[in-house]
Design a protein around this motif. Structure first.
Motif, mmCIF file in Angstrom:
data_model
loop_
_atom_site.group_PDB
_atom_site.id
_atom_site.type_symbol
_atom_site.label_atom_id
_atom_site.label_comp_id
_atom_site.label_asym_id
_atom_site.label_seq_id
_atom_site.Cartn_x
_atom_site.Cartn_y
_atom_site.Cartn_z
ATOM 1 N N GLU A 85 -11.221 -67.785 -57.420
ATOM 2 C CA GLU A 85 -10.583 -68.822 -58.239
ATOM 3 C C GLU A 85 -9.238 -69.285 -57.691
ATOM 4 O O GLU A 85 -8.674 -70.259 -58.177
ATOM 5 C CB GLU A 85 -10.372 -68.297 -59.667
ATOM 6 C CG GLU A 85 -11.651 -68.280 -60.474
ATOM 7 C CD GLU A 85 -11.880 -66.927 -61.126
ATOM 8 O OE1 GLU A 85 -10.986 -66.063 -61.055
ATOM 9 O OE2 GLU A 85 -12.966 -66.733 -61.694
ATOM 10 N N VAL A 86 -8.704 -68.560 -56.695
ATOM 11 C CA VAL A 86 -7.397 -68.927 -56.153
ATOM 12 C C VAL A 86 -7.597 -69.853 -54.955
ATOM 13 O O VAL A 86 -8.320 -69.506 -54.030
ATOM 14 C CB VAL A 86 -6.615 -67.663 -55.721
ATOM 15 C CG1 VAL A 86 -5.251 -68.025 -55.191
ATOM 16 C CG2 VAL A 86 -6.483 -66.692 -56.886
ATOM 17 N N PRO A 87 -6.951 -71.039 -54.971
ATOM 18 C CA PRO A 87 -7.069 -71.969 -53.836
ATOM 19 C C PRO A 87 -6.645 -71.320 -52.517
ATOM 20 O O PRO A 87 -5.734 -70.477 -52.503
ATOM 21 C CB PRO A 87 -6.103 -73.100 -54.198
ATOM 22 C CG PRO A 87 -5.911 -73.003 -55.673
ATOM 23 C CD PRO A 87 -6.114 -71.577 -56.043
ATOM 24 N N ALA A 88 -7.290 -71.723 -51.428
ATOM 25 C CA ALA A 88 -7.175 -71.030 -50.141
ATOM 26 C C ALA A 88 -5.746 -70.846 -49.627
ATOM 27 O O ALA A 88 -5.442 -69.843 -48.993
ATOM 28 C CB ALA A 88 -8.006 -71.743 -49.102
ATOM 29 N N ASP A 89 -4.856 -71.811 -49.865
ATOM 30 C CA ASP A 89 -3.515 -71.649 -49.293
ATOM 31 C C ASP A 89 -2.452 -71.446 -50.385
ATOM 32 O O ASP A 89 -1.285 -71.751 -50.208
ATOM 33 C CB ASP A 89 -3.158 -72.863 -48.419
ATOM 34 C CG ASP A 89 -3.267 -74.144 -49.207
ATOM 35 O OD1 ASP A 89 -3.789 -74.095 -50.345
ATOM 36 O OD2 ASP A 89 -2.838 -75.204 -48.700
ATOM 37 N N HIS A 90 -2.891 -70.907 -51.514
ATOM 38 C CA HIS A 90 -1.957 -70.706 -52.629
ATOM 39 C C HIS A 90 -0.981 -69.558 -52.339
ATOM 40 O O HIS A 90 -1.368 -68.546 -51.762
ATOM 41 C CB HIS A 90 -2.739 -70.403 -53.911
ATOM 42 C CG HIS A 90 -1.915 -70.548 -55.153
ATOM 43 N ND1 HIS A 90 -1.187 -69.517 -55.664
ATOM 44 C CD2 HIS A 90 -1.691 -71.618 -55.950
ATOM 45 C CE1 HIS A 90 -0.546 -69.948 -56.747
ATOM 46 N NE2 HIS A 90 -0.837 -71.216 -56.943
ATOM 47 N N PRO A 91 0.299 -69.727 -52.729
ATOM 48 C CA PRO A 91 1.301 -68.675 -52.492
ATOM 49 C C PRO A 91 0.914 -67.316 -53.080
ATOM 50 O O PRO A 91 1.344 -66.273 -52.570
ATOM 51 C CB PRO A 91 2.558 -69.196 -53.197
ATOM 52 C CG PRO A 91 2.332 -70.625 -53.467
ATOM 53 C CD PRO A 91 0.888 -70.938 -53.306
ATOM 54 N N ALA A 92 0.097 -67.308 -54.144
ATOM 55 C CA ALA A 92 -0.316 -66.041 -54.758
ATOM 56 C C ALA A 92 -0.959 -65.122 -53.720
ATOM 57 O O ALA A 92 -0.738 -63.906 -53.743
ATOM 58 C CB ALA A 92 -1.297 -66.295 -55.900
#
Lengths: 192, 176
Positions: free
Chosen positions: A81-88
């Motif tokens: 669910e986390v976008p590929a280049d997300h800071p998370a």
């Protein structure tokens, strides 16, 4: 869930104390534990400020996105669910690295930073998202390469081979992480 | 192997700081100002955690001090001994997910009493190193972002703890 566990611990504890005559120790332990809790938190302020400062630099310079891309092959499956280049993802990578190296004091602030990033993607802020549960389970199953605290305990006890438990620890922690991830996936489907 | 890991461990924090600060510096970020902007949130983040950690610690302390944990142990010990789990190690398995300081104290005691190179000493070391204080992690990580419903995560964390405990006993008995 947590309501049941919390009430269970308190009510079973206090009823048991009444029956076993342990009310004195209980009333003392309650206050001691909350004082200890405050001490833990005070000690956390320094590392927390340090790592939130460093992480802000990593964000402003887009360094976290760089890290995120690096571990994308793994995180794509673990955190769909986390976008590929997300800071998370970058924050999670740093948090895992700190855990692997046995840097306990830095692992907590970095883990919290990762949680804060995951919270930004969470549609229901009061409720843990799937990604947050997965991240938490990986953390509670303790991923480590270097159990530093235990090794120093063994050195202090004059072990003839203080490091011999590294291999067994890595084996056990790998098993627990895999079990945690499987449990995460299975429970997610059946949990209402 | 250990020397390498230990060096890596000692180098990690300074190197991570240097790389991140250096990278930002060369990207023309105002490094000092931006660092302090981030660090200012350190205090408030810790403050957010206070209620969750206090709630968790007080409930666990009641459960331990009341003798309820002791009763659980007495029920569990014969069952676990039947499966070949040494009874001296059972308390550690039960306290580990609840209290970090509690389990560390227990490991110290076990190592002192049985010796670090005994079966019990190796087991205690492996269990302490390979599992986490699940309740603390849940309270702190979710508390910091204000998540109140932890859903199934505690159960998944406890399943991981149990598997880690059994895996530690299996591998230590196999290898040593």
């Amino acid at each position: 869930m947590i309501n049941h566990i919390w009430f269970g611990l308190i009510s079973i504890g206090i009823v048991t104390a009444m029956l076993t005559g342990n009310m004195g120790p209980v009333s003392q332990a309650v206050l001691e534990s909350v004082e200890e809790g405050a001490m833990i938190l005070i000690r956390l302020i320094g590392p927390m400020s340090l790592w939130l400062g460093v992480m802000r630099l990593a964000e402003e310079s887009n360094f976290v996105e760089l890290l995120a891309k690096l571990i994308q092959p793994v995180t794509k499956r673990l955190f769909p669910e986390v976008p590929a280049d997300h800071p998370a993802l970058g924050a999670m990578m740093l948090s895992f690295s700190a855990n692997l190296l046995g840097l306990g004091n830095s692992a907590t602030p970095l883990g919290i930073k990762a949680m804060q990033e995951l919270q930004k993607l969470n549609p229901k802020p009061e409720e843990a998202s799937n990604s947050m549960c997965t991240f938490l389970v990986i953390n509670t199953s303790s991923i480590t390469l270097l159990p530093a605290t235990v090794i120093s305990l063994r050195v202090a006890a004059e072990s003839s081979a203080p490091m011999e438990i590294i291999g067994t620890t890595i084996f056990a922690t790998t098993c627990s992480t895999i079990a945690g991830l499987v449990a995460d996936r299975v429970l997610r489907k059946i949990w209402v | 192997m250990f020397d390498f890991l230990n060096n890596l461990s000692q180098w990690a924090i300074p190197i991570i700081i240097l790389v991140i600060v250096g990278y930002a510096y060369f990207k023309d970020v105002e490094v000092y100002e931006v660092f302090t902007e981030g660090a200012v949130e350190g205090f408030t983040t810790v403050v957010e955690i206070i209620p969750y950690l206090i709630a968790m610690l007080m409930a666990i302390s009641i459960f331990r001090a009341s003798g309820a944990l002791e009763i659980c142990l007495q029920i569990l010990e014969p069952i676990l001994s039947f499966f070949g789990i040494p009874r001296q190690i059972v308390p550690l398995g039960l306290i580990r997910p609840l209290s970090g300081t509690g389990s560390l104290g227990l490991v110290t005691e076990l190592i002192q009493e049985y010796g670090p190179d005994s079966l019990i000493g190796r087991l205690a070391s492996t269990i302490q190193g390979s599992t986490e204080t699940t309740f603390y992690v849940v309270a702190v990580y979710f508390g910091a972002v204000g998540v109140k419903k932890s859903r199934y995560s505690i159960i998944a964390g406890l399943i991981a703890d149990v598997v880690g405990f059994i895996a530690a006993i299996y591998i230590v008995k196999l290898i040593f």
